[in-house]
Design a protein around this motif. Sequence first.
Motif, mmCIF file in Angstrom:
data_model
loop_
_atom_site.group_PDB
_atom_site.id
_atom_site.type_symbol
_atom_site.label_atom_id
_atom_site.label_comp_id
_atom_site.label_asym_id
_atom_site.label_seq_id
_atom_site.Cartn_x
_atom_site.Cartn_y
_atom_site.Cartn_z
ATOM 1 N N VAL A 244 0.862 -1.176 0.000
ATOM 2 C CA VAL A 244 0.000 0.000 0.000
ATOM 3 C C VAL A 244 0.900 1.229 0.000
ATOM 4 N N VAL A 245 0.850 1.979 -1.085
ATOM 5 C CA VAL A 245 1.743 3.123 -1.287
ATOM 6 C C VAL A 245 0.960 4.419 -1.095
ATOM 7 N N ASN A 246 1.478 5.314 -0.253
ATOM 8 C CA ASN A 246 0.882 6.649 -0.091
ATOM 9 C C ASN A 246 1.337 7.505 -1.274
ATOM 10 N N PHE A 247 0.386 7.780 -2.157
ATOM 11 C CA PHE A 247 0.710 8.435 -3.433
ATOM 12 C C PHE A 247 0.293 9.904 -3.448
ATOM 13 N N THR A 248 -0.212 10.425 -2.335
ATOM 14 C CA THR A 248 -0.799 11.767 -2.317
ATOM 15 C C THR A 248 0.186 12.844 -2.745
ATOM 16 N N ASP A 249 1.365 12.872 -2.127
ATOM 17 C CA ASP A 249 2.315 13.950 -2.422
ATOM 18 C C ASP A 249 2.773 13.913 -3.877
ATOM 19 N N ILE A 250 2.952 12.714 -4.408
ATOM 20 C CA ILE A 250 3.352 12.596 -5.816
ATOM 21 C C ILE A 250 2.251 13.116 -6.723
ATOM 22 N N GLN A 251 1.010 12.729 -6.434
ATOM 23 C CA GLN A 251 -0.100 13.186 -7.258
ATOM 24 C C GLN A 251 -0.248 14.709 -7.221
ATOM 25 N N LEU A 252 -0.158 15.287 -6.036
ATOM 26 C CA LEU A 252 -0.313 16.737 -5.916
ATOM 27 C C LEU A 252 0.812 17.480 -6.646
ATOM 28 N N ILE A 254 2.539 16.346 -9.274
ATOM 29 C CA ILE A 254 2.268 16.223 -10.709
ATOM 30 C C ILE A 254 1.144 17.182 -11.111
ATOM 31 N N TYR A 255 0.116 17.263 -10.266
ATOM 32 C CA TYR A 255 -1.026 18.140 -10.539
ATOM 33 C C TYR A 255 -0.587 19.602 -10.640
ATOM 34 N N ASP A 256 0.347 19.983 -9.798
ATOM 35 C CA ASP A 256 0.822 21.373 -9.784
ATOM 36 C C ASP A 256 1.773 21.686 -10.943
ATOM 37 N N GLN A 257 2.541 20.716 -11.390
ATOM 38 C CA GLN A 257 3.650 20.986 -12.310
ATOM 39 C C GLN A 257 3.389 20.594 -13.762
ATOM 40 N N CYS A 258 2.390 19.760 -14.013
ATOM 41 C CA CYS A 258 2.209 19.223 -15.362
ATOM 42 C C CYS A 258 0.866 19.643 -15.963
ATOM 43 N N PRO A 259 0.761 19.672 -17.300
ATOM 44 C CA PRO A 259 -0.524 19.976 -17.950
ATOM 45 C C PRO A 259 -1.603 19.000 -17.486
ATOM 46 N N HIS A 260 -2.773 19.512 -17.182
ATOM 47 C CA HIS A 260 -3.797 18.669 -16.582
ATOM 48 C C HIS A 260 -4.305 17.586 -17.515
ATOM 49 N N MET A 267 0.807 10.177 -14.059
ATOM 50 C CA MET A 267 0.599 9.448 -12.800
ATOM 51 C C MET A 267 0.745 7.951 -13.012
ATOM 52 N N ARG A 268 0.173 7.424 -14.104
ATOM 53 C CA ARG A 268 0.296 5.981 -14.383
ATOM 54 C C ARG A 268 1.756 5.590 -14.582
ATOM 55 N N ARG A 269 2.517 6.451 -15.217
ATOM 56 C CA ARG A 269 3.927 6.136 -15.444
ATOM 57 C C ARG A 269 4.673 6.010 -14.112
ATOM 58 N N TYR A 270 4.370 6.896 -13.169
ATOM 59 C CA TYR A 270 5.056 6.811 -11.875
ATOM 60 C C TYR A 270 4.534 5.641 -11.031
ATOM 61 N N MET A 271 3.280 5.328 -11.179
ATOM 62 C CA MET A 271 2.775 4.125 -10.513
ATOM 63 C C MET A 271 3.515 2.883 -11.006
#
Length: 393
Positions: A244-252, A254-260, A267-271
């Motif tokens: 079980v991986v806490n992915f919140t910080d990575i998602q946020l 990516i959300y802030d830095q990349c085109p939506h 996100m799938r690539r980092y997963m």
Amino acid sequence: MTFHTFLIKYGEIGIKGKNRYLFEDALVRQIRYALREADGSFKVHKSRGRIYVDCEGEYDADEVTSCLQKVFGIVGICPVVCVEDHGFEQLKKDVVAYMDELYPDKNLTFKVEARRSRKTYPVNSMEINCLVGEAVLDAFPEIRVDVHKPDVLLNIEVREQIYIYSRIIPGPGGMPVGTNGKAMLLLSGGIDSPVAGYMIAKRGVALEATYFHAPPYTSERAKQKVVDLARIVASYAGPIKLHVVNFTDIQLYIYDQCPHEELTIIMRRYMMKIAERFAKEDGCLGMITGESIGQVASQTMQSLAATNEVCTLPVYRPLIGFDKREIVEVSEKIGSYETSIQPFEDCCTIFVAKHPVTKPNINVIHKSEENLTEKIDELVEQAVRSVEVIEVQ
């Protein structure tokens, strides 16, 4: 009629040549594991291309059958009557008693199919067919013979003991789990990924799993839902090590830095990168996802190619050519559907763009990911270090 022995039939294992014993031994282990939770005492053993489950004392036949129907490698479960060899005349009496008790309504057709593995037995297979069939007809005049499509196929196997059976309960087929290595399943709370894990496990592959959790955007109940799904898959595939991986910080980030419109793909690539790290550490030989071509934006051919690019292990997608109806049918069959449709969001559905890219250009994706270079490696390491491991039985 109470049966104290089940004859286990297997399929593909029978063509494995000199290595067949390895697959038989694996199947015996899986049967023993599956019967651990059943009430009763059971002896599982093999003899000349046959596997038997002997039930000692009191047991629940339906419970035992249900356990065996979840063991990959079994194609048929046959409740048998086992009798000692006290001569051919006694065998005919035993068969007549079997037919009388098991089939009170005698308005049926039958055929005898004998197999004489013990060649010292004085009556050959054809003679057993004819003479036992004659004894049944004499005892029950209303029964008829039909050698093409009988209502009852009466099997008699002459071995050290003699086995009589006429019912074959279907098993799941496939190969014993663990005989084809181990792979990492990306498990979400949806319908598809548990089915993908089931289908790969059916081919003899042991499973580990990785789930990406995004608190507080996803609840503890969403996480429990995934554990419940892992438990359902484990009832077929054996124990599953769930990461079980806490992915919140990575998602946020990516959300802030990349085109939506590229959020889902990146996100799938980092997963996949993170799950592959666990896979390699634990000796997995591949990755498994529940993706199906064109089902959503992240599952177009271009999107799948972009996801694949970050992996060095092969990615197996057993549902790749399925439509949703077919996937739902399998999920209902294995018992995961009702859990999958519980209304708890997972991290893949929280941060979804209104207009996601469906044909991502890999060079554009690389350019967007350059915006992450400042912190992404640190966030990935933090997520890997803080992983929660759950042993799901």
